[in-house]
Design a protein around this motif. Structure first.
Motif, PDB file in Angstrom:
ATOM      1  N   ALA A 105       0.833  -1.207   0.000  1.00 41.85           N
ATOM      2  CA  ALA A 105       0.000   0.000   0.000  1.00 41.85           C
ATOM      3  C   ALA A 105       0.864   1.253   0.000  1.00 41.85           C
ATOM      4  CB  ALA A 105      -0.923  -0.013   1.214  1.00 41.85           C
ATOM      5  N   ALA A 106       1.972   1.208   0.739  1.00 40.41           N
ATOM      6  CA  ALA A 106       2.860   2.372   0.794  1.00 40.41           C
ATOM      7  C   ALA A 106       3.499   2.640  -0.559  1.00 40.41           C
ATOM      8  CB  ALA A 106       3.938   2.163   1.860  1.00 40.41           C
ATOM      9  N   LEU A 107       3.801   1.603  -1.317  1.00 35.39           N
ATOM     10  CA  LEU A 107       4.382   1.778  -2.654  1.00 35.39           C
ATOM     11  C   LEU A 107       3.437   2.539  -3.578  1.00 35.39           C
ATOM     12  CD1 LEU A 107       6.026  -1.718  -3.244  1.00 35.39           C
ATOM     13  CD2 LEU A 107       7.220   0.463  -2.984  1.00 35.39           C
ATOM     14  N   CYS A 108       2.139   2.456  -3.285  1.00 36.88           N
ATOM     15  CA  CYS A 108       1.148   3.149  -4.110  1.00 36.88           C
ATOM     16  C   CYS A 108       0.949   4.604  -3.690  1.00 36.88           C
ATOM     17  CB  CYS A 108      -0.200   2.428  -4.034  1.00 36.88           C
ATOM     18  SG  CYS A 108      -0.162   0.708  -4.577  1.00 36.88           S
ATOM     19  N   VAL A 109       1.544   4.978  -2.564  1.00 35.15           N
ATOM     20  CA  VAL A 109       1.291   6.300  -1.997  1.00 35.15           C
ATOM     21  C   VAL A 109       2.508   7.215  -2.081  1.00 35.15           C
ATOM     22  CG1 VAL A 109       0.778   7.530   0.157  1.00 35.15           C
ATOM     23  CG2 VAL A 109      -0.510   5.479  -0.457  1.00 35.15           C
ATOM     24  N   GLY A 123      11.792   5.851  -3.477  1.00 34.16           N
ATOM     25  CA  GLY A 123      10.409   5.486  -3.206  1.00 34.16           C
ATOM     26  C   GLY A 123      10.283   4.179  -2.455  1.00 34.16           C
ATOM     27  N   VAL A 124      11.106   3.192  -2.821  1.00 33.52           N
ATOM     28  CA  VAL A 124      11.068   1.898  -2.132  1.00 33.52           C
ATOM     29  C   VAL A 124      11.513   2.047  -0.683  1.00 33.52           C
ATOM     30  CG1 VAL A 124      12.109  -0.393  -2.052  1.00 33.52           C
ATOM     31  CG2 VAL A 124      11.335   0.542  -4.225  1.00 33.52           C
ATOM     32  N   LEU A 125      12.570   2.835  -0.454  1.00 34.38           N
ATOM     33  CA  LEU A 125      13.031   3.053   0.921  1.00 34.38           C
ATOM     34  C   LEU A 125      11.960   3.763   1.751  1.00 34.38           C
ATOM     35  CD1 LEU A 125      16.745   4.128   0.351  1.00 34.38           C
ATOM     36  CD2 LEU A 125      15.892   1.940   1.216  1.00 34.38           C
ATOM     37  N   ALA A 126      11.298   4.752   1.158  1.00 32.24           N
ATOM     38  CA  ALA A 126      10.234   5.456   1.871  1.00 32.24           C
ATOM     39  C   ALA A 126       9.070   4.516   2.188  1.00 32.24           C
ATOM     40  CB  ALA A 126       9.742   6.638   1.041  1.00 32.24           C
ATOM     41  N   ALA A 131       5.989   1.172   6.176  1.00 30.88           N
ATOM     42  CA  ALA A 131       5.523  -0.133   6.655  1.00 30.88           C
ATOM     43  C   ALA A 131       6.085  -0.441   8.039  1.00 30.88           C
ATOM     44  CB  ALA A 131       5.927  -1.224   5.661  1.00 30.88           C
ATOM     45  N   VAL A 132       7.350  -0.115   8.256  1.00 31.74           N
ATOM     46  CA  VAL A 132       7.971  -0.374   9.561  1.00 31.74           C
ATOM     47  C   VAL A 132       7.308   0.465  10.651  1.00 31.74           C
ATOM     48  CG1 VAL A 132      10.089  -0.113  10.898  1.00 31.74           C
ATOM     49  CG2 VAL A 132      10.172  -1.140   8.632  1.00 31.74           C
ATOM     50  N   VAL A 133       7.045   1.731  10.357  1.00 33.54           N
ATOM     51  CA  VAL A 133       6.396   2.602  11.346  1.00 33.54           C
ATOM     52  C   VAL A 133       4.993   2.091  11.667  1.00 33.54           C
ATOM     53  CG1 VAL A 133       5.435   4.908  11.721  1.00 33.54           C
ATOM     54  CG2 VAL A 133       7.737   4.649  10.783  1.00 33.54           C
ATOM     55  N   SER A 210       2.929   8.052   6.076  1.00 34.57           N
ATOM     56  CA  SER A 210       2.797   8.449   4.671  1.00 34.57           C
ATOM     57  C   SER A 210       2.647   9.965   4.542  1.00 34.57           C
ATOM     58  CB  SER A 210       1.592   7.750   4.043  1.00 34.57           C
ATOM     59  OG  SER A 210       1.727   6.352   4.075  1.00 34.57           O
ATOM     60  N   ALA A 211       1.875  10.559   5.427  1.00 30.83           N
ATOM     61  CA  ALA A 211       1.707  12.013   5.389  1.00 30.83           C
ATOM     62  C   ALA A 211       3.031  12.717   5.673  1.00 30.83           C
ATOM     63  CB  ALA A 211       0.654  12.443   6.409  1.00 30.83           C
ATOM     64  N   ALA A 212       3.819  12.175   6.594  1.00 29.73           N
ATOM     65  CA  ALA A 212       5.119  12.775   6.881  1.00 29.73           C
ATOM     66  C   ALA A 212       6.036  12.719   5.663  1.00 29.73           C
ATOM     67  CB  ALA A 212       5.764  12.060   8.070  1.00 29.73           C
ATOM     68  N   VAL A 213       5.991  11.610   4.930  1.00 30.55           N
ATOM     69  CA  VAL A 213       6.799  11.498   3.706  1.00 30.55           C
ATOM     70  C   VAL A 213       6.342  12.522   2.674  1.00 30.55           C
ATOM     71  CG1 VAL A 213       7.343   9.999   1.748  1.00 30.55           C
ATOM     72  CG2 VAL A 213       7.408   9.084   4.065  1.00 30.55           C
ATOM     73  N   LEU A 214       5.037  12.691   2.504  1.00 26.75           N
ATOM     74  CA  LEU A 214       4.529  13.680   1.556  1.00 26.75           C
ATOM     75  C   LEU A 214       4.963  15.086   1.942  1.00 26.75           C
ATOM     76  CD1 LEU A 214       0.859  12.424   0.952  1.00 26.75           C
ATOM     77  CD2 LEU A 214       2.821  12.179  -0.570  1.00 26.75           C
TER      78      LEU A 214
END
Length: 350
Positions: A105-109, A123-126, A131-133, A210-214
């Motif tokens: 799911a994270a890969l899609c975001v 992107g893969v690392l993010a 997922a870990v968080v 995910s929001a933090a990455v964005l």
């Protein structure tokens, strides 16, 4: 502004109402936390997810507060992660299954363009970090009110970072999530009447990470890593503490046990509510540093204070078990895990 306030109030009331309404069906269906002595249904997370999706989705559908394409995708992926968490609550899936689903799911975001997160590798690392968080956030749900409190403080912090970047859709989503978690805490504060469960914990951790990455998209990778760590400092400390404790004890990392932050703080003499307050205060301090660094109000080196404080906490709490445990006969020893007292183990000679 007015819509944001109205949306937050609606999410708070809706989550509180749904948590109360879902409690009885959860008990009848047997959706309870099996680690407790008394039946506590794991439906609080469902209330948080439904309130967040309905309120934020209403703003998008009516056009009053459009979330934007990236944020709408995030919310949809988060709902999928929540569904996977609900399946894990019902059928007790192995930990790696929800973790893998969350990573997909994270890969899609996560964004694959723009500064700090660029290209396939970034992107893969993010996605792996998200997922870990999310998994660590699920593990943090080991005491009444703990995961909800950490989630509320973190949502406000990431939302403040989004406001700095004028990402209105992200800010609205996080304010709605924070309000929904507050409504859930009305039922989850010790002694809890409902529990979070994997559904709510995975959803909350996924949306926050995910929001933090964005929010950090467009910034350099190294400073971004520091800010992301600060925004999730307590979750990271709990995960590192558990991994080190179990490895040093020679136990599998995935095997549950009373070795999390809340457990060790209780052994220091704190009450359940006291431990939650202490963890919440630590979360506030860590998140505040992340917000100040992101906004440029303090130097990026301030993140090292968070890392140092986390290292001291991990090393100090690793010693709590030996210092605080009382010596009792093996034949009469009992173990308490999240309120559940297991029957004494009989020791056979030879």
């Amino acid at each position: 502004m007015l819509y944001g306030i109205a949306a937050a109030i609606a999410a708070l009331l809706l989550a509180a109402l749904l948590a109360g309404l879902l409690r009885v069906p959860g008990l009848r269906l047997g959706l309870v936390d099996r680690r407790r002595a008394r039946p506590v249904p794991v439906v609080g997370g469902m209330a948080v997810v439904l309130a967040t999706v309905l309120v934020a989705g209403a703003g998008e559908w009516t056009g009053v507060a459009p979330l934007g394409p990236g944020v709408g995708t995030l919310l949809g992926a988060g709902a999928g992660v929540a569904a996977l968490g609900l399946v894990a609550d019902v059928w007790r899936l192995r930990a790696r299954v929800p973790l893998a689903g969350t990573a997909v799911a994270a890969l899609c975001v996560v964004p694959y363009e723009g500064g700090g997160v660029t290209g396939v590798v970034g992107g893969v690392l993010a996605a792996a970090w998200v997922a870990v968080v999310a998994g660590a956030f699920r593990a943090l749900d080991h005491a009444d009110g703990l995961a909800g409190t950490v989630g509320v403080v973190t949502a406000f912090g990431v939302g403040a970072c989004a406001a700095v970047e004028v990402l209105d859709g992200v800010a609205v989503l996080l304010s709605v999530l924070a309000a929904a978690l507050t409504g859930f805490l009305m039922h989850n504060w010790h002694p809890a009447r409902v529990a979070f469960g994997g559904c709510g914990a995975l959803f909350t951790g996924f949306v926050l990470a995910s929001a933090a990455v964005l929010v950090r998209t467009g910034y350099d990778a190294v400073p971004s890593a520091g800010v992301l760590f600060a925004l999730t400092g307590v979750v990271s400390v709990d995960a590192v503490l558990v991994v080190l404790a179990r490895r040093l004890a020679g136990r599998p990392v995935t095997r549950r046990g009373p070795d999390h932050l809340g457990h060790r703080l209780r052994r220091l003499g704190l009450t359940s509510r006291g431990a939650t307050v202490v963890v919440g205060a630590g979360t506030f301090a860590s998140v505040l540093v992340g917000v100040l660094v992101h906004g440029g109000w303090v130097d990026a080196g301030a993140v090292w204070w968070v890392a140092g404080g986390g290292a001291v906490a991990v090393l100090g709490l690793l010693c709590v078990k030996g210092a605080g445990a009382r010596a009792v006969p093996a034949a009469r020893a009992s173990v308490q895990v999240r309120g559940e007292v297991r029957r004494p183990l009989r020791v056979r000679n030879g």
